[in-house]
Motif scaffolding. Structure first.
Motif, PDB file in Angstrom:
ATOM      1  N   ASN A 137      -2.031  -2.834  -8.060  1.00 21.00           N
ATOM      2  CA  ASN A 137      -1.503  -3.353  -9.315  1.00 21.00           C
ATOM      3  C   ASN A 137      -0.038  -3.765  -9.169  1.00 21.00           C
ATOM      4  O   ASN A 137       0.373  -4.805  -9.671  1.00 21.00           O
ATOM      5  CB  ASN A 137      -1.642  -2.303 -10.423  1.00 21.00           C
ATOM      6  N   ILE A 138       0.747  -2.965  -8.460  1.00 20.16           N
ATOM      7  CA  ILE A 138       2.162  -3.274  -8.265  1.00 20.16           C
ATOM      8  C   ILE A 138       2.320  -4.557  -7.465  1.00 20.16           C
ATOM      9  O   ILE A 138       3.144  -5.415  -7.798  1.00 20.16           O
ATOM     10  CB  ILE A 138       2.886  -2.098  -7.563  1.00 20.16           C
ATOM     11  N   VAL A 139       1.523  -4.742  -6.407  1.00 23.55           N
ATOM     12  CA  VAL A 139       1.592  -5.964  -5.593  1.00 23.55           C
ATOM     13  C   VAL A 139       1.234  -7.172  -6.443  1.00 23.55           C
ATOM     14  O   VAL A 139       1.878  -8.230  -6.364  1.00 23.55           O
ATOM     15  CB  VAL A 139       0.666  -5.846  -4.356  1.00 23.55           C
ATOM     16  N   CYS A 140       0.234  -7.028  -7.307  1.00 28.61           N
ATOM     17  CA  CYS A 140      -0.153  -8.133  -8.193  1.00 28.61           C
ATOM     18  C   CYS A 140       0.937  -8.418  -9.222  1.00 28.61           C
ATOM     19  O   CYS A 140       1.253  -9.580  -9.483  1.00 28.61           O
ATOM     20  CB  CYS A 140      -1.467  -7.794  -8.878  1.00 28.61           C
ATOM     21  N   ARG A 141       1.517  -7.375  -9.804  1.00 32.03           N
ATOM     22  CA  ARG A 141       2.557  -7.569 -10.821  1.00 32.03           C
ATOM     23  C   ARG A 141       3.841  -8.153 -10.235  1.00 32.03           C
ATOM     24  O   ARG A 141       4.598  -8.808 -10.928  1.00 32.03           O
ATOM     25  CB  ARG A 141       2.882  -6.243 -11.505  1.00 32.03           C
ATOM     26  N   LEU A 142       4.086  -7.930  -8.936  1.00 31.86           N
ATOM     27  CA  LEU A 142       5.245  -8.532  -8.271  1.00 31.86           C
ATOM     28  C   LEU A 142       4.983  -9.971  -7.838  1.00 31.86           C
ATOM     29  O   LEU A 142       5.810 -10.581  -7.181  1.00 31.86           O
ATOM     30  CB  LEU A 142       5.643  -7.700  -7.048  1.00 31.86           C
ATOM     31  N   SER A 143       3.816 -10.513  -8.174  1.00 22.47           N
ATOM     32  CA  SER A 143       3.390 -11.889  -7.851  1.00 22.47           C
ATOM     33  C   SER A 143       3.279 -12.127  -6.357  1.00 22.47           C
ATOM     34  O   SER A 143       3.451 -13.247  -5.884  1.00 22.47           O
ATOM     35  CB  SER A 143       4.330 -12.919  -8.470  1.00 22.47           C
ATOM     36  N   MET A 144       2.981 -11.094  -5.601  1.00 22.11           N
ATOM     37  CA  MET A 144       2.721 -11.253  -4.175  1.00 22.11           C
ATOM     38  C   MET A 144       1.270 -11.649  -3.941  1.00 22.11           C
ATOM     39  O   MET A 144       0.910 -12.075  -2.856  1.00 22.11           O
ATOM     40  CB  MET A 144       3.035  -9.964  -3.429  1.00 22.11           C
ATOM     41  N   ALA A 145       0.436 -11.471  -4.972  1.00 20.17           N
ATOM     42  CA  ALA A 145      -0.974 -11.855  -4.907  1.00 20.17           C
ATOM     43  C   ALA A 145      -1.363 -12.441  -6.255  1.00 20.17           C
ATOM     44  O   ALA A 145      -0.754 -12.143  -7.281  1.00 20.17           O
ATOM     45  CB  ALA A 145      -1.837 -10.646  -4.586  1.00 20.17           C
ATOM     46  N   LYS A 176       6.881   1.355   5.684  1.00 15.35           N
ATOM     47  CA  LYS A 176       5.744   1.935   6.395  1.00 15.35           C
ATOM     48  C   LYS A 176       4.472   1.258   5.906  1.00 15.35           C
ATOM     49  O   LYS A 176       4.319   1.012   4.710  1.00 15.35           O
ATOM     50  CB  LYS A 176       5.648   3.443   6.135  1.00 15.35           C
ATOM     51  N   ARG A 177       3.580   0.972   6.849  1.00 17.42           N
ATOM     52  CA  ARG A 177       2.329   0.302   6.497  1.00 17.42           C
ATOM     53  C   ARG A 177       1.443   1.233   5.693  1.00 17.42           C
ATOM     54  O   ARG A 177       1.200   2.377   6.089  1.00 17.42           O
ATOM     55  CB  ARG A 177       1.617  -0.136   7.762  1.00 17.42           C
ATOM     56  N   VAL A 178       0.959   0.743   4.570  1.00 21.89           N
ATOM     57  CA  VAL A 178       0.023   1.485   3.734  1.00 21.89           C
ATOM     58  C   VAL A 178      -1.197   0.595   3.549  1.00 21.89           C
ATOM     59  O   VAL A 178      -1.069  -0.555   3.138  1.00 21.89           O
ATOM     60  CB  VAL A 178       0.644   1.841   2.359  1.00 21.89           C
ATOM     61  N   ASP A 179      -2.384   1.118   3.860  1.00 18.40           N
ATOM     62  CA  ASP A 179      -3.590   0.298   3.726  1.00 18.40           C
ATOM     63  C   ASP A 179      -4.591   0.891   2.728  1.00 18.40           C
ATOM     64  O   ASP A 179      -5.773   0.649   2.814  1.00 18.40           O
ATOM     65  CB  ASP A 179      -4.248   0.080   5.084  1.00 18.40           C
ATOM     66  N   ILE A 180      -4.085   1.633   1.757  1.00 14.55           N
ATOM     67  CA  ILE A 180      -4.929   2.212   0.709  1.00 14.55           C
ATOM     68  C   ILE A 180      -4.500   1.605  -0.628  1.00 14.55           C
ATOM     69  O   ILE A 180      -3.413   1.893  -1.123  1.00 14.55           O
ATOM     70  CB  ILE A 180      -4.796   3.748   0.680  1.00 14.55           C
ATOM     71  N   PRO A 181      -5.347   0.754  -1.223  1.00 13.42           N
ATOM     72  CA  PRO A 181      -4.963   0.090  -2.477  1.00 13.42           C
ATOM     73  C   PRO A 181      -4.754   1.038  -3.649  1.00 13.42           C
ATOM     74  O   PRO A 181      -3.994   0.741  -4.561  1.00 13.42           O
ATOM     75  CB  PRO A 181      -6.136  -0.847  -2.765  1.00 13.42           C
ATOM     76  N   SER A 182      -5.396   2.195  -3.640  1.00 17.72           N
ATOM     77  CA  SER A 182      -5.271   3.110  -4.768  1.00 17.72           C
ATOM     78  C   SER A 182      -4.103   4.077  -4.615  1.00 17.72           C
ATOM     79  O   SER A 182      -3.954   4.984  -5.434  1.00 17.72           O
ATOM     80  CB  SER A 182      -6.566   3.900  -4.946  1.00 17.72           C
ATOM     81  N   ALA A 183      -3.277   3.911  -3.585  1.00 16.31           N
ATOM     82  CA  ALA A 183      -2.130   4.797  -3.394  1.00 16.31           C
ATOM     83  C   ALA A 183      -1.182   4.658  -4.579  1.00 16.31           C
ATOM     84  O   ALA A 183      -0.931   3.553  -5.073  1.00 16.31           O
ATOM     85  CB  ALA A 183      -1.412   4.446  -2.098  1.00 16.31           C
ATOM     86  N   LEU A 184      -0.661   5.782  -5.040  1.00 17.59           N
ATOM     87  CA  LEU A 184       0.254   5.767  -6.175  1.00 17.59           C
ATOM     88  C   LEU A 184       1.684   5.634  -5.669  1.00 17.59           C
ATOM     89  O   LEU A 184       2.104   6.369  -4.778  1.00 17.59           O
ATOM     90  CB  LEU A 184       0.108   7.041  -7.003  1.00 17.59           C
ATOM     91  N   VAL A 185       2.422   4.699  -6.251  1.00 15.68           N
ATOM     92  CA  VAL A 185       3.818   4.521  -5.869  1.00 15.68           C
ATOM     93  C   VAL A 185       4.683   5.406  -6.756  1.00 15.68           C
ATOM     94  O   VAL A 185       4.293   5.770  -7.866  1.00 15.68           O
ATOM     95  CB  VAL A 185       4.257   3.043  -5.976  1.00 15.68           C
ATOM     96  N   ALA A 186       5.850   5.744  -6.269  1.00 19.71           N
ATOM     97  CA  ALA A 186       6.787   6.589  -7.008  1.00 19.71           C
ATOM     98  C   ALA A 186       8.011   5.758  -7.394  1.00 19.71           C
ATOM     99  O   ALA A 186       8.198   4.642  -6.906  1.00 19.71           O
ATOM    100  CB  ALA A 186       7.197   7.778  -6.154  1.00 19.71           C
ATOM    101  N   ALA A 187       8.826   6.313  -8.251  1.00 16.47           N
ATOM    102  CA  ALA A 187      10.061   5.642  -8.645  1.00 16.47           C
ATOM    103  C   ALA A 187      10.970   5.519  -7.432  1.00 16.47           C
ATOM    104  O   ALA A 187      11.139   6.468  -6.665  1.00 16.47           O
ATOM    105  CB  ALA A 187      10.754   6.411  -9.761  1.00 16.47           C
TER     106      ALA A 187
END
Length: 192
Positions: free
Chosen positions: A86-94, A114-125
């Motif tokens: 969702n964050i990648v989409c909201r940043l208009s990267m996709a 760091k490479r993250v390949d899990i779409p459901s990973a939760l980002v922090a502030a």
């Protein structure tokens, strides 16, 4: 209701959603009034489809939201907004959440370098989300990123455009969600 799952295609006349005053078929029978259960289920399905999560994932997020102090509905929306796809989409990267999910699964997205390949990973502030500075990764992003004018929510900021990079300034709240959904109905359905 349009959920804009197909990126900019939903803005064109070719969008597949067309509302008629009557149901499909030859005989024009009237549908009855939906039951209270049907109304609540429709709201839950709308939220699931918008974020592209399955039932088990949605139940897990609801369990996390119900254990947090405060309003369960706002906590559920905040957890869904914190997903990496969702964050990648909201940043208009996709262009869409499914495209963002594919970018993440193929290893083109970095979180705090760091490479993250899990779409459901939760980002922090404070997390920094960027695209790998490789020609192949940038080639996939450039056409979408050049045409997009990001309409960022308050909890995100764009820090760089070459390579595309953004930052989560604070944790999202329930008011940062842009779709019209009645969260209280979802909480009532899942609290049984």
């Amino acid at each position: 209701m349009k959920l804009f799952l197909k990126s900019t295609r939903c803005d064109t006349p070719k969008c597949a959603i067309e509302r008629r005053e009557y149901p499909p078929g030859m005989h024009q029978w009237k549908r009855g009034k939906p039951s209270p259960y049907a109304i609540r289920l429709r709201e839950k399905q709308k939220l699931k489809r918008y974020y592209g999560v399955l039932e088990r994932q949605f139940r897990r997020f609801f369990g996390l939201a119900s254990r947090t102090p405060g309003n369960t509905g706002d906590a559920l929306l905040a957890l869904l907004e914190r997903r990496l796809d969702n964050i990648v989409c909201r940043l208009s990267m996709a262009g869409s959440r499914s495209q963002a999910r594919q970018l993440i699964r193929h290893g083109h997205v970095l979180v705090n370098d760091k490479r993250v390949d899990i779409p459901s990973a939760l980002v922090a502030a404070g997390d920094k989300i960027s695209i790998k500075n490789r020609p192949k990764s940038l080639e996939m992003i450039k056409p979408r990123y050049a045409e997009a004018t990001p309409n960022l929510p308050e909890f995100l900021e764009l820090t760089s455009t070459d390579p595309p990079e953004g930052r989560v300034t604070r944790l999202p709240s329930g008011s940062d969600v842009s779709i019209p959904v009645q969260v209280q109905l979802i909480v009532e359905l899942l609290s049984k």
